[in-house]
Design a protein around this motif. Structure first.
Motif, PDB file in Angstrom:
ATOM      1  N   GLU A 238       6.333   2.880  16.667  1.00  0.00           N
ATOM      2  CA  GLU A 238       6.702   1.428  16.639  1.00  0.00           C
ATOM      3  C   GLU A 238       6.114   0.760  15.653  1.00  0.00           C
ATOM      4  OE1 GLU A 238       6.863   3.164  20.600  1.00  0.00           O
ATOM      5  OE2 GLU A 238       5.193   3.156  19.394  1.00  0.00           O
ATOM      6  N   LEU A 239       4.744   1.043  14.959  1.00  0.00           N
ATOM      7  CA  LEU A 239       4.297   0.369  14.046  1.00  0.00           C
ATOM      8  C   LEU A 239       5.151   1.023  12.470  1.00  0.00           C
ATOM      9  CD1 LEU A 239       0.393   0.761  14.607  1.00  0.00           C
ATOM     10  CD2 LEU A 239       1.695  -1.160  14.692  1.00  0.00           C
ATOM     11  N   LYS A 240       5.371   2.302  12.583  1.00  0.00           N
ATOM     12  CA  LYS A 240       6.117   2.795  11.562  1.00  0.00           C
ATOM     13  C   LYS A 240       7.559   1.996  11.294  1.00  0.00           C
ATOM     14  CE  LYS A 240       8.542   6.971   9.692  1.00  0.00           C
ATOM     15  NZ  LYS A 240       8.853   8.334   9.902  1.00  0.00           N
ATOM     16  N   ARG A 241       8.196   1.719  12.428  1.00  0.00           N
ATOM     17  CA  ARG A 241       9.593   1.097  12.538  1.00  0.00           C
ATOM     18  C   ARG A 241       9.261  -0.125  11.882  1.00  0.00           C
ATOM     19  NH1 ARG A 241      10.620   3.954  17.270  1.00  0.00           N
ATOM     20  NH2 ARG A 241      10.238   2.090  18.585  1.00  0.00           N
ATOM     21  N   GLU A 242       8.185  -0.759  12.381  1.00  0.00           N
ATOM     22  CA  GLU A 242       7.990  -2.275  11.881  1.00  0.00           C
ATOM     23  C   GLU A 242       7.613  -2.404  10.415  1.00  0.00           C
ATOM     24  OE1 GLU A 242       4.898  -5.955  12.659  1.00  0.00           O
ATOM     25  OE2 GLU A 242       5.088  -4.558  14.441  1.00  0.00           O
ATOM     26  N   GLY A 243       7.084  -1.444   9.960  1.00  0.00           N
ATOM     27  CA  GLY A 243       6.782  -1.190   8.374  1.00  0.00           C
ATOM     28  C   GLY A 243       7.900  -0.960   7.822  1.00  0.00           C
ATOM     29  N   MET A 244       8.961  -0.133   8.276  1.00  0.00           N
ATOM     30  CA  MET A 244      10.306  -0.222   7.624  1.00  0.00           C
ATOM     31  C   MET A 244      11.003  -1.268   7.502  1.00  0.00           C
ATOM     32  SD  MET A 244      11.321   3.401   9.268  1.00  0.00           S
ATOM     33  CE  MET A 244      12.692   3.851   8.525  1.00  0.00           C
TER      34      MET A 244
ATOM     35  N   LEU B 151       2.825  -1.892   6.227  1.00  0.00           N
ATOM     36  CA  LEU B 151       2.753  -1.124   7.375  1.00  0.00           C
ATOM     37  C   LEU B 151       1.680  -1.741   8.459  1.00  0.00           C
ATOM     38  CD1 LEU B 151       3.539   1.433   8.782  1.00  0.00           C
ATOM     39  CD2 LEU B 151       1.554   2.842   7.936  1.00  0.00           C
ATOM     40  N   PRO B 152       2.163  -2.200   9.449  1.00  0.00           N
ATOM     41  CA  PRO B 152       1.112  -2.722  10.468  1.00  0.00           C
ATOM     42  C   PRO B 152       0.289  -1.552  11.066  1.00  0.00           C
ATOM     43  CG  PRO B 152       3.387  -2.694  11.448  1.00  0.00           C
ATOM     44  CD  PRO B 152       3.601  -2.275   9.964  1.00  0.00           C
ATOM     45  N   LEU B 153      -0.902  -1.952  11.223  1.00  0.00           N
ATOM     46  CA  LEU B 153      -2.084  -1.211  12.025  1.00  0.00           C
ATOM     47  C   LEU B 153      -2.324  -1.927  13.244  1.00  0.00           C
ATOM     48  CD1 LEU B 153      -4.002  -0.092   8.835  1.00  0.00           C
ATOM     49  CD2 LEU B 153      -2.178   1.160  10.069  1.00  0.00           C
ATOM     50  N   LYS B 154      -2.887  -0.934  14.123  1.00  0.00           N
ATOM     51  CA  LYS B 154      -3.228  -1.395  15.581  1.00  0.00           C
ATOM     52  C   LYS B 154      -4.457  -2.402  15.420  1.00  0.00           C
ATOM     53  CE  LYS B 154      -4.535   0.022  20.139  1.00  0.00           C
ATOM     54  NZ  LYS B 154      -5.119   1.285  21.103  1.00  0.00           N
ATOM     55  N   SER B 155      -5.478  -2.120  15.022  1.00  0.00           N
ATOM     56  CA  SER B 155      -6.531  -2.879  14.704  1.00  0.00           C
ATOM     57  C   SER B 155      -7.465  -2.835  13.637  1.00  0.00           C
ATOM     58  CB  SER B 155      -7.479  -2.650  16.180  1.00  0.00           C
ATOM     59  OG  SER B 155      -8.003  -1.348  16.191  1.00  0.00           O
TER      60      SER B 155
ATOM     61  N   ASN C 169      -4.686   4.999  12.823  1.00  0.00           N
ATOM     62  CA  ASN C 169      -3.417   5.665  13.690  1.00  0.00           C
ATOM     63  C   ASN C 169      -1.863   5.183  13.714  1.00  0.00           C
ATOM     64  OD1 ASN C 169      -2.239   7.916  15.274  1.00  0.00           O
ATOM     65  ND2 ASN C 169      -2.743   6.490  16.995  1.00  0.00           N
ATOM     66  N   VAL C 170      -0.998   5.556  13.195  1.00  0.00           N
ATOM     67  CA  VAL C 170       0.402   4.781  13.013  1.00  0.00           C
ATOM     68  C   VAL C 170       1.125   5.462  13.938  1.00  0.00           C
ATOM     69  CG1 VAL C 170       2.425   4.585  11.370  1.00  0.00           C
ATOM     70  CG2 VAL C 170       0.111   4.675  10.416  1.00  0.00           C
ATOM     71  N   THR C 171       1.506   4.510  14.992  1.00  0.00           N
ATOM     72  CA  THR C 171       2.456   5.058  16.003  1.00  0.00           C
ATOM     73  C   THR C 171       4.034   4.806  15.575  1.00  0.00           C
ATOM     74  OG1 THR C 171       2.688   2.754  17.120  1.00  0.00           O
ATOM     75  CG2 THR C 171       0.941   4.141  17.807  1.00  0.00           C
TER      76      THR C 171
ATOM     77  N   ARG D 229      -7.016   0.850   2.978  1.00  0.00           N
ATOM     78  CA  ARG D 229      -5.623   1.050   3.310  1.00  0.00           C
ATOM     79  C   ARG D 229      -5.192   1.910   1.955  1.00  0.00           C
ATOM     80  NH1 ARG D 229      -1.430  -1.135   5.990  1.00  0.00           N
ATOM     81  NH2 ARG D 229      -1.880  -2.645   7.531  1.00  0.00           N
ATOM     82  N   GLU D 230      -5.540   1.457   0.709  1.00  0.00           N
ATOM     83  CA  GLU D 230      -5.426   2.239  -0.500  1.00  0.00           C
ATOM     84  C   GLU D 230      -5.965   3.847  -0.221  1.00  0.00           C
ATOM     85  OE1 GLU D 230      -6.756   0.038  -3.575  1.00  0.00           O
ATOM     86  OE2 GLU D 230      -5.469  -1.531  -3.401  1.00  0.00           O
ATOM     87  N   GLU D 231      -7.146   3.759   0.098  1.00  0.00           N
ATOM     88  CA  GLU D 231      -7.675   5.025   0.124  1.00  0.00           C
ATOM     89  C   GLU D 231      -7.173   5.987   1.241  1.00  0.00           C
ATOM     90  OE1 GLU D 231     -12.517   5.838   0.384  1.00  0.00           O
ATOM     91  OE2 GLU D 231     -11.701   5.216   2.195  1.00  0.00           O
ATOM     92  N   LYS D 232      -6.490   5.220   2.196  1.00  0.00           N
ATOM     93  CA  LYS D 232      -5.742   6.344   2.946  1.00  0.00           C
ATOM     94  C   LYS D 232      -4.242   6.269   2.955  1.00  0.00           C
ATOM     95  CE  LYS D 232      -9.625   7.257   5.564  1.00  0.00           C
ATOM     96  NZ  LYS D 232     -10.134   8.262   5.369  1.00  0.00           N
ATOM     97  N   ASN D 233      -3.982   5.591   1.902  1.00  0.00           N
ATOM     98  CA  ASN D 233      -2.642   5.590   1.482  1.00  0.00           C
ATOM     99  C   ASN D 233      -1.815   4.903   2.446  1.00  0.00           C
ATOM    100  OD1 ASN D 233      -0.488   6.306  -0.416  1.00  0.00           O
ATOM    101  ND2 ASN D 233       0.029   8.216   0.511  1.00  0.00           N
ATOM    102  N   LEU D 234      -2.072   3.812   2.934  1.00  0.00           N
ATOM    103  CA  LEU D 234      -1.141   3.054   4.032  1.00  0.00           C
ATOM    104  C   LEU D 234      -0.986   1.640   3.315  1.00  0.00           C
ATOM    105  CD1 LEU D 234      -3.748   3.778   7.031  1.00  0.00           C
ATOM    106  CD2 LEU D 234      -1.394   4.846   6.393  1.00  0.00           C
ATOM    107  N   ARG D 235       0.267   1.796   2.914  1.00  0.00           N
ATOM    108  CA  ARG D 235       0.778   0.368   2.350  1.00  0.00           C
ATOM    109  C   ARG D 235       0.577  -0.762   3.023  1.00  0.00           C
ATOM    110  NH1 ARG D 235       4.839   2.697   4.894  1.00  0.00           N
ATOM    111  NH2 ARG D 235       6.520   1.715   5.549  1.00  0.00           N
ATOM    112  N   ASN D 236       0.386  -1.966   2.613  1.00  0.00           N
ATOM    113  CA  ASN D 236      -0.013  -3.102   3.296  1.00  0.00           C
ATOM    114  C   ASN D 236       1.115  -3.688   4.372  1.00  0.00           C
ATOM    115  OD1 ASN D 236      -2.133  -4.993   3.606  1.00  0.00           O
ATOM    116  ND2 ASN D 236      -1.152  -6.610   2.958  1.00  0.00           N
TER     117      ASN D 236
END
Length: 372
Positions: free
Chosen positions: A288-294, A167-171, A284-286, A158-165
């Motif tokens: 829907e996933l982005k809004r849940e992260g917000m 932010l939900p991910l699919k799998s 891959n952030v959809t 997550r840190e390597e790809k700059n995806l904060r924890n």
């Protein structure tokens, strides 16, 4: 760190007016895990002190406290909130015995914590705990330790790809190792993924690379070293079923080389230290996933506001907010039940004239809270 665990225990135990007692087993796996780790730590520290290897003893205590705070307590926090007597008893058992074990090395803090927990005269007047009542579960410890390594690997990706924890991910896919459904639920919670998958096909995610320990090879092979290095540079080698390596007409034992997993292009993954398994994230952030992260980001802001306003941890609140950003408004609306549960809100309204101001994913938001 010991103080942090002690403070956490007393905060919740005093709030519930609960008098804890020592226990040596539980019907919760994570309880039995920390008790098994306690027993192992006691044995290692005792041996270290008796052989005058203070560094080993200190490192073992430090490692245990790290697991206690950053895994056990963090994973069981909700049980203390709910007043789970078993959780209180297990943590009390761990803290009391940890004080006894650490007393020769941490005499003052161990004394203070022990006396406050037990009301007894002194930790230095007690015997070193052997903990024979605890049944050490080696399989449980191995699985839970692996699980922590897995979660650490996932957080690294997550840190390597700059995806904060938040932010939900699919799998997430675990390759080369199977885990029970109970552990899968922990992974989902720790790494904020919707699904945990398992796969045995390592070659679909990574290529096996060989790293030769050349200083040792030179001593072992002598004049045959040249042929081995030539074959190595050309990628002409074979891993054998018995763990040896055939290369340049020689058969090398596994103390002369190491197998490493090199992620294929496009795979967001990380191998474990054993290089026999790896973890891969679907990054891959959809929308829907982005809004849940917000929405999760909004929860963090409100929790910080609760702390700044010095609310009690059990206070129910009335929450107000306003935003002109349609995506953020939709994110809060879609996840309102999650938000209210997390921040203990009994009422939410979307008007906020004067309150804290912040930015979520580039969207401005105003929010405020008061005790209901």
């Amino acid at each position: 760190p010991l103080w942090n665990a002690f403070y956490f225990f007393t905060l919740y135990a005093n709030a519930d007016n609960y008098k804890a007692k020592e226990v040596y087993t539980s019907n919760e796996a994570i309880d039995n895990y920390i008790l098994s780790k306690l027993k192992k730590m006691a044995d290692v520290v005792k041996n270290g002190i008796e052989t005058y290897d203070v560094a080993v003893a200190c490192n073992e205590i430090a490692s245990f406290i790290e697991v206690l705070n950053n895994w056990y307590i963090r994973r069981t926090r909700d049980r203390f909130w709910e007043g789970d007597a078993q959780a209180f008893d297990v943590l009390y058992t761990v803290l009391v015995n940890l004080c006894k074990i650490a007393a020769p090395l941490m005499p003052f803090v161990s004394e203070y914590v022990y006396k406050n927990l037990t009301k007894e005269e002194s930790v230095h007047l007690t015997d070193y705990p052997l903990l024979n009542e605890i049944k050490f579960d080696a399989c449980l410890v191995e699985d839970m330790d692996f699980l922590q390594d897995l979660c650490s690997a996932g957080k690294f990706i997550r840190e390597e790809k700059n995806l904060r924890n938040r932010l939900p991910l699919k799998s997430l896919t675990v390759v080369g190792r199977k885990l029970s459904d109970a552990y899968s639920e922990i992974i989902k919670d720790e790494l904020n993924v919707k699904q945990v998958l398992f796969d045995d096909n390592l070659s679909a995610y990574a290529d096996k690379k060989i790293y030769l320990f050349t200083p040792l090879l030179g001593k072992a092979l002598g004049k045959d070293m040249g042929a081995v290095m030539a074959a190595y540079k050309q990628g002409q080698w074979t891993l054998n079923d018995n763990g040896t390596l055939s290369i340049g007409g020689q058969t090398l034992n596994n103390d002369l080389f190491e197998v490493r997993l090199d992620m294929k292009e496009g795979v967001a993954g990380r191998a474990f230290a054993s290089n026999k398994a790896l973890v891969s994230l679907d990054t891959n952030v959809t929308p829907e996933l982005k809004r849940e992260g917000m929405a999760r980001d909004f929860v963090r802001l409100v929790q910080t506001l609760r702390k700044d306003k010095d609310f009690n941890i059990s206070d129910r609140i009335e929450l107000s907010y306003s935003t002109s950003n349609s995506e953020l408004a939709l994110a809060i609306d879609e996840n309102k039940s999650y938000i209210t549960e997390q921040v203990l809100a009994v009422k939410v309204n979307n008007t906020c004239g004067d309150g804290a101001k912040d930015v979520i994913e580039g969207a401005d938001i105003c929010y405020d809270a008061k005790v209901a």
